[in-house]
Each structure stands twice: as C-alpha cells, then as structure tokens.
Design a protein around this motif. Structure first.
Motif, mmCIF file in Angstrom:
data_model
loop_
_atom_site.group_PDB
_atom_site.id
_atom_site.type_symbol
_atom_site.label_atom_id
_atom_site.label_comp_id
_atom_site.label_asym_id
_atom_site.label_seq_id
_atom_site.Cartn_x
_atom_site.Cartn_y
_atom_site.Cartn_z
ATOM 1 N N LYS A 186 -3.436 8.268 3.429
ATOM 2 C CA LYS A 186 -4.311 7.853 2.335
ATOM 3 C C LYS A 186 -3.483 7.482 1.123
ATOM 4 O O LYS A 186 -2.411 8.040 0.907
ATOM 5 C CB LYS A 186 -5.275 8.984 1.971
ATOM 6 N N ARG A 187 -4.022 6.562 0.338
ATOM 7 C CA ARG A 187 -3.358 6.140 -0.891
ATOM 8 C C ARG A 187 -3.381 7.233 -1.938
ATOM 9 O O ARG A 187 -4.240 8.104 -1.932
ATOM 10 C CB ARG A 187 -4.047 4.909 -1.466
ATOM 11 N N ALA A 188 -2.428 7.154 -2.864
ATOM 12 C CA ALA A 188 -2.328 8.162 -3.920
ATOM 13 C C ALA A 188 -3.540 8.125 -4.840
ATOM 14 O O ALA A 188 -4.159 9.129 -5.094
ATOM 15 C CB ALA A 188 -1.047 7.955 -4.715
ATOM 16 N N GLU A 189 -3.873 6.981 -5.335
ATOM 17 C CA GLU A 189 -4.996 6.856 -6.260
ATOM 18 C C GLU A 189 -5.558 5.452 -6.170
ATOM 19 O O GLU A 189 -4.963 4.564 -5.577
ATOM 20 C CB GLU A 189 -4.542 7.121 -7.695
ATOM 21 N N GLY A 190 -6.699 5.266 -6.771
ATOM 22 C CA GLY A 190 -7.283 3.927 -6.805
ATOM 23 C C GLY A 190 -8.301 3.729 -5.714
ATOM 24 O O GLY A 190 -9.361 4.322 -5.728
ATOM 25 N N SER A 237 -2.637 12.696 2.346
ATOM 26 C CA SER A 237 -2.658 12.426 3.777
ATOM 27 C C SER A 237 -2.762 13.731 4.555
ATOM 28 O O SER A 237 -2.490 14.806 4.026
ATOM 29 C CB SER A 237 -1.397 11.667 4.195
ATOM 30 N N SER A 238 -3.145 13.617 5.817
ATOM 31 C CA SER A 238 -3.275 14.825 6.643
ATOM 32 C C SER A 238 -2.904 14.507 8.078
ATOM 33 O O SER A 238 -2.885 13.341 8.489
ATOM 34 C CB SER A 238 -4.710 15.353 6.586
ATOM 35 N N THR A 244 0.857 -1.175 0.000
ATOM 36 C CA THR A 244 0.000 0.000 0.000
ATOM 37 C C THR A 244 0.894 1.225 0.000
ATOM 38 O O THR A 244 1.715 1.390 0.902
ATOM 39 C CB THR A 244 -0.911 0.008 1.238
ATOM 40 N N VAL A 245 0.762 2.081 -0.997
ATOM 41 C CA VAL A 245 1.595 3.270 -1.122
ATOM 42 C C VAL A 245 0.759 4.472 -0.712
ATOM 43 O O VAL A 245 -0.250 4.788 -1.345
ATOM 44 C CB VAL A 245 2.116 3.440 -2.567
ATOM 45 N N PHE A 246 1.182 5.141 0.364
ATOM 46 C CA PHE A 246 0.478 6.308 0.855
ATOM 47 C C PHE A 246 1.094 7.569 0.266
ATOM 48 O O PHE A 246 2.276 7.592 -0.069
ATOM 49 C CB PHE A 246 0.533 6.374 2.391
ATOM 50 N N ASP A 269 -8.042 3.111 0.508
ATOM 51 C CA ASP A 269 -7.303 2.540 1.634
ATOM 52 C C ASP A 269 -6.739 3.654 2.502
ATOM 53 O O ASP A 269 -6.125 4.599 1.996
ATOM 54 C CB ASP A 269 -6.139 1.667 1.159
ATOM 55 N N THR A 270 -6.974 3.556 3.784
ATOM 56 C CA THR A 270 -6.435 4.537 4.723
ATOM 57 C C THR A 270 -5.860 3.817 5.931
ATOM 58 O O THR A 270 -6.196 2.672 6.215
ATOM 59 C CB THR A 270 -7.519 5.527 5.215
ATOM 60 N N ARG A 271 -5.011 4.517 6.631
ATOM 61 C CA ARG A 271 -4.486 4.048 7.914
ATOM 62 C C ARG A 271 -4.427 5.259 8.829
ATOM 63 O O ARG A 271 -3.988 6.325 8.424
ATOM 64 C CB ARG A 271 -3.102 3.445 7.763
ATOM 65 N N THR A 272 -4.897 5.076 10.052
ATOM 66 C CA THR A 272 -4.877 6.163 11.023
ATOM 67 C C THR A 272 -3.869 5.828 12.105
ATOM 68 O O THR A 272 -3.923 4.759 12.706
ATOM 69 C CB THR A 272 -6.275 6.373 11.644
ATOM 70 N N LEU A 273 -2.940 6.748 12.341
ATOM 71 C CA LEU A 273 -1.940 6.606 13.389
ATOM 72 C C LEU A 273 -2.227 7.665 14.449
ATOM 73 O O LEU A 273 -2.319 8.853 14.124
ATOM 74 C CB LEU A 273 -0.539 6.822 12.835
#
Length: 129
Positions: A84-88, A10-11, A3-5, A91-95
């Motif tokens: 967040k992923r670049a495109e597509g 991202s924020s 997964t490429v963020f 997919d997200t991940r929260t830290l």
C-alpha cells in the motif's frame, strides 16, 4: 510519477494469517539459462531458458512464530503481500507467492535493543494482481 509503497501500511499473509512486524520484503525472479555458442566464434547465437523460481527474504521485527514452525516442519505455504502507498491515494498491489518454503533464518539484535529476524524463502511462482 512512481508509486511509493510503505512497509508501515503494507502487510503480509502466510496461509491467510497476518504476520505482524514486517520491516521489509525483497525478492527476485531467477531463470536458468544456457548460452548457445557460435562455432568458431566467441559470441553466442541464442539462449535456452530453463527453470524459473522466486527467491526472497522477509525481515520481521523480533520473530514470526508461524514462519518458525514452517521452517521446522519444512512445510509448504502461500505468501501474499499487500503493498500500500504511504499516503494520498489507495493504490495497492497484491503479490502472491505460490508453493513457498522457508529455506533459512538469521537473527540480529542491535545495540539499541531492536531485534529482527530475516527469513529466506523460495517460491514456485509469483503472481501480481
């Protein structure tokens, strides 16, 4: 497939407020450890683990007034990074970084006029959601 963020999508939130201009975030989890040595040998037989902290850096285009104020006040805050992923896909991940403190700040400006401030921070723990 990895997964490429993307930093552009991202924020980060500091105490619930969005911080604009995120260029990068880097962190590492640091755990104290002590080796238990074997008597009469140069090898260890066990390891004792101790305090675990998180050390990180945020690079912000120009600067972030909220982080500057927290550095001056030595204030505690929570940092949430929504990756967040670049495109597509979406997919997200929260830290979530708890009990953070801004430890230091450095500023740089290149010949093309782009300014960036690097904020060093520490946190008590990291939670991934």
């Amino acid at each position: 497939m990895p997964t490429v963020f993307s930093a552009n999508r991202s924020s980060i939130l500091v105490d619930g407020e969005a911080v604009e201009g995120l260029q990068s975030i880097a962190f590492r989890v640091v755990t104290e450890r002590e080796d238990i040595r074997a008597i009469g040998s140069n090898e260890r037989v066990d390891v004792i683990f101790g305090l675990r902290t998180v050390v990180g850096e945020l690079v912000i285009r120009s600067s972030a007034e909220k982080l500057d104020a927290l550095l001056d006040a030595r204030g505690k805050f929570q940092l949430v990074a929504n990756l967040k992923r670049a495109e597509g896909t979406d997919d997200t991940r929260t830290l979530s970084f708890d009990d953070c403190f801004v430890e230091g700040k450095s500023f740089q400006m290149d010949a093309h006029g782009s300014a960036a401030t690097t904020y060093a921070f520490t946190a008590t723990r990291l939670r991934e959601e």
